[in-house]
Design an enzyme around this catalytic site. Structure first.
Site, mmCIF file in Angstrom:
data_model
loop_
_atom_site.group_PDB
_atom_site.id
_atom_site.type_symbol
_atom_site.label_atom_id
_atom_site.label_comp_id
_atom_site.label_asym_id
_atom_site.label_seq_id
_atom_site.Cartn_x
_atom_site.Cartn_y
_atom_site.Cartn_z
ATOM 1 N N ARG A 215 0.734 -1.171 -0.179
ATOM 2 C CA ARG A 215 0.108 -0.025 0.052
ATOM 3 C C ARG A 215 0.779 1.329 -0.027
ATOM 4 N NH1 ARG A 215 -0.676 4.855 3.497
ATOM 5 N NH2 ARG A 215 -2.807 5.477 3.110
ATOM 6 N N VAL A 216 0.443 2.219 -0.823
ATOM 7 C CA VAL A 216 1.249 3.426 -0.801
ATOM 8 C C VAL A 216 0.095 4.433 -0.657
ATOM 9 C CG1 VAL A 216 2.511 5.067 -2.213
ATOM 10 C CG2 VAL A 216 3.042 2.823 -2.384
ATOM 11 N N GLY A 217 0.359 5.394 0.088
ATOM 12 C CA GLY A 217 -0.466 6.567 0.411
ATOM 13 C C GLY A 217 -0.220 8.079 -0.505
ATOM 14 N N ASP A 218 -0.603 9.303 -0.073
ATOM 15 C CA ASP A 218 -0.374 10.237 -0.877
ATOM 16 C C ASP A 218 1.057 10.864 -0.512
ATOM 17 O OD1 ASP A 218 -1.280 10.552 2.042
ATOM 18 O OD2 ASP A 218 -1.196 12.992 1.292
ATOM 19 N N THR B 111 -1.773 15.582 5.321
ATOM 20 C CA THR B 111 -1.622 14.504 6.274
ATOM 21 C C THR B 111 -3.116 13.735 6.452
ATOM 22 O OG1 THR B 111 -1.013 13.952 8.780
ATOM 23 C CG2 THR B 111 -2.308 16.054 8.272
ATOM 24 N N GLY C 271 -4.420 8.958 3.238
ATOM 25 C CA GLY C 271 -4.041 9.489 1.952
ATOM 26 C C GLY C 271 -4.709 9.059 0.718
#
Length: 362
Positions: free
Chosen positions: A245-248, A268, A271
């Site tokens: 998983r990759v957020g913003d 913050t 994301g």
């Protein structure tokens, strides 16, 4: 016909005056028929912006001070935000940024970061393991590759080629919290916290909800004595997330965006919601339209709420922005988001951001 010619002439002169104003130098005296300043008239430029750095959350205070050690001596904003971001990345009490971050549900500590300067140069890394300072790797991506974003094993390979040290990032404290989570393996990020409450009193030593050390992403924005802006964003992402998983945070335009002509923004919180709205890019574009940093952050938050009104009651997103004049503003969905500001007059100011909701729904 004579009246029409006079009207067209006046229109051309008015357009010339407007172009001078938008060009960054405002006319201080009358303009002659050629569109130039009349004889004896001086031009003036807007006052210089104050040297300043702003960061998300209370751990932004220490990060700001590290950045100010560079800014206060006339150093560059890009160096300042990288140095500042490395402070929470090194903090073993911070379980949402850097080497002590909580792992994903499979026990892997994966980190995300991005960095950007006033000229649009930018770099990021996502889902990188075994590297304590992803913000510095992100800068190397920006300066030493033709790319913007490297991920996973490729990001690690690049970091090692650049001389970064491979380390085990899963600390005993984080591993203990992960094993505790595995007893139920329930995933529900809570407002202003990436870790689920286990039904007992907050335990600050383990970074449980309620502990000051357990917010999430740090985003930094700075303007230096040269009038240049830069920004940085770094995080370990949501605790117990799915592997990969990759957020913003590492995505330019989502977790971070800087335009040297307008300003910068960072985010913050959850994301996924920021990515869906290209949040930080949106804030900067709203400032381009004339909104203040506070107004731009508020409008970006309201767009998230308008698109997902029910879901927004149980999640947090906050934006922090700084314009070219050095003005700082922020806004969030839920109460509890704060940001730190540091300049020649204030070294440790922590400011609570305004929010849509004043009561947390977690």
């Amino acid at each position: 016909m004579t009246d029409r010619r006079r009207f067209l002439k006046a229109s051309v002169l008015g357009a010339s005056a407007s172009m001078l104003a938008w060009g960054g130098k405002l006319a201080a005296g009358p303009i002659d028929q050629s569109g130039k300043l009349a004889a004896g008239a001086a031009s003036r430029t807007p006052p210089a912006a104050p040297v300043r750095v702003a960061s998300t959350w209370d751990f932004g205070i220490a990060a700001n001070q590290a950045a100010w050690a560079i800014l206060g001596k006339g150093g560059h904003a890009l160096d300042a935000v990288e140095t500042g971001a490395r402070v929470p990345e090194s903090d073993l009490k911070n379980h949402s940024v850097g080497r002590a971050g909580y792992p994903d549900r499979d026990g892997h500590v994966t980190l995300d970061a991005s960095i950007m300067d006033a000229d649009g140069n930018c770099g990021g890394v996502a889902a990188i393991e075994h590297i304590a300072h992803p913000i510095s790797v992100a800068r190397r991506v920006m300066e030493r590759t033709p790319h913007v974003l490297l991920v996973g094993d490729g990001a690690l390979q690049f970091a090692l080629e650049q001389g970064f040290k491979k380390e085990e990032l899963l600390t005993p404290e984080s591993e203990k919290a992960w094993h505790e989570w595995l007893k139920t393996a329930k995933y529900k990020p809570t407002i202003n916290s990436e870790v689920r409450d286990y039904g007992r009193a907050p335990d600050k030593s383990m970074g449980m909800p309620g502990g000051k050390d357990n917010h999430d992403t740090i985003g930094m924005l700075a303007i230096d004595a040269h009038g240049k802006l830069a920004g940085a964003c770094t995080t370990s992402g949501m605790a117990w997330k799915m592997h990969g998983r990759v957020g913003d945070s590492p995505i330019i335009g989502a977790g971070l965006y800087v335009d040297g002509e307008i300003g910068g923004a960072t985010s913050t919180g959850v994301g996924e919601e920021v990515i869906r709205n290209a949040g930080s890019f949106l804030v900067v574009e709203l400032m381009r339209q004339g909104r203040s940093p506070h107004e731009a952050c508020k409008e970006a938050v309201m767009r998230i709420i308008r698109r997902r009104p029910e879901a927004s009651k149980t999640l947090q997103v906050g934006f922090l922005a700084m314009n070219r004049a050095g003005e700082v503003g922020a806004y969030a969905i839920q109460r509890g988001f704060s940001y730190a500001v540091c300049d020649a007059n204030k070294q440790d100011a922590l400011i609570p951001a305004q929010s849509v909701y004043t009561t947390n729904y977690s």
